[in-house]
Motif scaffolding. Structure first.
Motif, short mmCIF file in Angstrom:
data_model
loop_
_atom_site.label_atom_id
_atom_site.label_comp_id
_atom_site.label_asym_id
_atom_site.label_seq_id
_atom_site.Cartn_x
_atom_site.Cartn_y
_atom_site.Cartn_z
N ALA A 52 0.83 -1.21 0.00
CA ALA A 52 0.00 0.00 0.00
C ALA A 52 0.86 1.26 0.00
N LEU A 53 1.96 1.24 0.73
CA LEU A 53 2.87 2.40 0.75
C LEU A 53 3.47 2.65 -0.62
N LEU A 64 6.22 14.48 -6.26
CA LEU A 64 6.98 14.92 -5.08
C LEU A 64 7.98 13.84 -4.71
N PRO A 65 9.15 13.85 -5.35
CA PRO A 65 10.08 12.74 -5.17
C PRO A 65 10.54 12.49 -3.74
N GLU A 66 10.73 13.54 -2.95
CA GLU A 66 11.17 13.34 -1.56
C GLU A 66 10.10 12.60 -0.74
N THR A 67 8.85 12.95 -0.96
CA THR A 67 7.76 12.29 -0.25
C THR A 67 7.62 10.85 -0.73
N ALA A 68 7.70 10.66 -2.04
CA ALA A 68 7.64 9.30 -2.59
C ALA A 68 8.77 8.44 -2.02
N GLN A 103 13.29 4.66 -7.06
CA GLN A 103 13.09 6.06 -6.71
C GLN A 103 14.44 6.77 -6.50
N LEU A 104 15.37 6.08 -5.87
CA LEU A 104 16.70 6.65 -5.69
C LEU A 104 17.36 6.94 -7.04
N ALA A 105 17.20 6.04 -7.98
CA ALA A 105 17.77 6.23 -9.31
C ALA A 105 17.15 7.45 -10.00
#
Length: 129
Positions: A52-53, A64-68, A103-105
């Motif tokens: 779910a996360l 919003l990449p930081e939130t993701a 996401q880090l990439a």
């Protein structure tokens, strides 16, 4: 029964009712329900919380990449906890790590990316995969 115990029971009941309702929950509400239920049934709800996360990060926070990234990090934490309780659930951890790595990439965070890849290799080696 103390008020705090009663409030906890109420929260668990509300979370279960929300998940059992006939309507599809928004990702935010689904995550909130699983966060509550993990406290009373970690083996049952940690995998569902991790999934779910990820969906929440993808659906509501792609812009919003930081939130993701924070949501995917929470998914990894849930998967790590599940793996510590039940080591046969290594696929859950590898999947969560892979999604975090993705996401880090996207954010070009190479140092953290390398650490995640090392952990993935270590988990895979431990499972014989």
């Amino acid at each position: 029964m103390t008020f705090s115990a009663h409030a906890g029971h109420d929260a668990v009941l509300r979370a279960r009712v929300a998940l059992l309702s006939s309507q599809t929950l928004p990702a935010r509400q689904e995550v909130a329900a699983y966060r509550v239920l993990v406290q009373v049934g970690p083996l049952a709800y940690l995998p569902l919380l991790a999934e779910a996360l990820y969906e929440y990060s993808r659906q509501d926070f792609a812009h919003l990449p930081e939130t993701a990234l924070a949501l995917r990090a929470e998914a990894v934490a849930a998967a790590r906890r599940m793996y510590s309780l039940e080591p046969a659930r290594d696929r859950l951890l590898i999947t969560a790590l892979d999604r975090y790595r993705e996401q880090l990439a996207l954010m070009d965070r190479q140092e953290e990316l390398d650490a995640v890849e090392r952990e993935m290799a270590q988990v895979a080696a431990g499972s014989g995969a």
